[in-house]
Design an enzyme around this catalytic site. Structure first.
Site, PDB file in Angstrom:
ATOM      1  CG  HIS A  17      37.668  30.385  37.156  1.00 26.39           C
ATOM      2  ND1 HIS A  17      39.035  30.232  37.181  1.00 26.39           N
ATOM      3  CD2 HIS A  17      37.371  31.094  38.271  1.00 26.39           C
ATOM      4  CE1 HIS A  17      39.538  30.801  38.269  1.00 26.39           C
ATOM      5  NE2 HIS A  17      38.542  31.334  38.950  1.00 26.39           N
ATOM      6  CG  HIS A 106      32.455  36.607  47.130  1.00 28.19           C
ATOM      7  ND1 HIS A 106      31.800  36.489  45.929  1.00 28.19           N
ATOM      8  CD2 HIS A 106      33.766  36.798  46.825  1.00 28.19           C
ATOM      9  CE1 HIS A 106      32.661  36.611  44.945  1.00 28.19           C
ATOM     10  NE2 HIS A 106      33.879  36.803  45.451  1.00 28.19           N
ATOM     11  CG  ASP A 360      43.493  41.896  43.079  1.00 29.73           C
ATOM     12  OD1 ASP A 360      44.578  42.358  42.708  1.00 29.73           O
ATOM     13  OD2 ASP A 360      42.667  41.382  42.306  1.00 29.73           O
TER      14      ASP A 360
END
Length: 415
Positions: A17, A106, A360
């Site tokens: 980002h 993650h 996704d």
């Protein structure tokens, strides 16, 4: 580190980002025609928002060449490329719940452990958005390989979840012995692959089942993984740097550096362990003078032999043998899901996380151009290494009575 390659060096930059993402490519040969239009097609194939089974983040991923070219020609100097992030939503990660928890599986926790600080949104550098620079650089490498050697690189989806394009069977524990698979390896092209969007699996019925499977996981706020197979055709023989930079080793390095990858196999792969050597060995046969689709150029060496079968996946002893190189890469289910998960906070308190954001449900279809691009970077780096060796050797007087020559005479063999 963020640099890949030795002779064709690619350094990527950017977080999920931040203002922009991109790369610097050093080592591109001068004198090659290159514009944004040569790079954009692969960027478009990789970009988010392509279908209902990908992340809804809407990025156009327009690439801009910043340096290293003039009048559309490469100068041999570093090529800088940039893609602006136009649809960031840092606010998705700025809520109290997302700030408190490292997402299960993650990189939130491991990045914090390594650096003592981490990006607050989108996974930062561990995000698949980092792969934009790889794809841009790969497009440059691929153009050179195509124009200089006629190299073709095509990847496609071979499984999602328990849906397989070629399911293993007792008769064919490895796809390498399946005639249908081998025919596909020889003939598949990107136009055909993209005709089966959004799954990018080149079989109508299998593709439809895959799309339904991903949609089912998406609707349950869950995710699923799969595999991508890639083939490199018309690759020059003699590429690879034993012992520690064997061609399959550098391919594995490249593929396993892609986010969410968990497995790599080349040629017959793990299924090849189930067949005897008498079946697995690749007998040599006389090679055609010019392989189909290859370029007839005096600077391009053509092998005198090829193999009748190709269980080796085009590489033997870590060196390309001129046959098609093919391999498969496994991608795990995306880690960020909307389902409630029992886990722990950064402060070691147990709790429940329901992750937010646009992600996704399956990365496999969008990974296809990333796999192709990393393959191009590996082959390009190996080509430049071999070109340097060949050029240096060509300046020396020819050896007699040492190196075997055509015909294999006793004199030539040093007998």
């Amino acid at each position: 580190m963020s640099t890949f390659g030795t002779h064709f060096r690619v350094t990527t930059y950017g977080e999920s980002h931040c203002l922009s993402v991109g790369c610097i490519v050093d080592g591109c040969p001068p004198g090659m025609a290159l514009t944004d239009a040569d790079i954009q097609p692969q960027m478009t194939r990789r970009r988010p928002g392509q279908s209902a089974i990908t992340t809804p983040r809407d990025e156009k991923d327009r690439v801009e060449i910043q340096s290293g070219t003039e009048f559309g020609i490469t100068l041999g100097t570093p090529i800088g490329m940039r893609v602006m992030n136009e649809n960031q939503r840092k606010q998705d990660y700025g809520n109290q719940t997302m700030d408190m928890y490292p997402r299960p599986s993650h990189a939130d926790w491991t990045y914090l452990e390594k650096y003592g600080v981490k990006a607050s949104s989108g996974g930062g550098r561990s995000s698949a958005r980092e792969t934009i620079g790889r794809v841009a650089a790969g497009a440059i490498a691929e153009k050179y390989l195509r124009e200089a050697y006629g190299v073709e690189i095509v990847a496609f989806v071979t499984s999602i979840g328990n849906e397989f394009l070629f399911p293993p069977s007792p008769a064919h524990p490895t796809c390498a012995t399946n005639p249908e698979y081998l025919k596909l390896i020889e003939t598949i092209d990107r136009k055909t692959v993209d005709a089966f969007l959004p799954a990018r699996c080149p079989n109508d019925e299998c593709s439809k089942r895959m799309v339904k499977l991903v949609a089912d996981y998406r609707d349950r706020q869950d995710s699923i993984g799969g595999t991508v197979t890639c083939v490199v055709r018309n690759c020059p023989s003699g590429l690879g740097e034993p012992c520690f930079d064997k061609l399959e080793a550098t391919l594995a390095h490249a593929m396993l550096s892609i986010p969410a990858t968990k497995g790599f196999e080349i040629g017959s792969g793990f299924g090849g362990c189930q067949v005897p050597g008498s079946v697995h060995n690749d007998p040599f046969i006389k090679a055609p003078a010019i392989p189909p689709g290859a370029i007839d150029h005096p600077a391009v060496p053509r092998p005198r032999l090829t193999t009748k079968t190709n269980n080796s996946g085009g590489i033997q002893g870590g060196i390309s043998n001129g046959a098609p190189i093919y391999f498969t890469v496994a991608f795990k289910p995306p880690a960020t899901i909307g389902q409630a998960q029992n886990t722990a906070t950064y402060d070691e308190e147990t709790g429940v996380l329901e992750a937010k954001g646009r992600h996704d449900p399956c990365v496999v279809p969008r990974a296809v151009p990333i796999v192709e691009s990393m393959a191009a970077l590996v082959i390009m780096d190996a080509v430049l290494a071999q070109q340097a060796r060949t050029a240096a050797r060509s300046l020396l007087p020819p050896l007699k009575g040492v190196v075997p020559v055509l015909g294999g005479s006793k004199e030539a063999d040093g007998a």
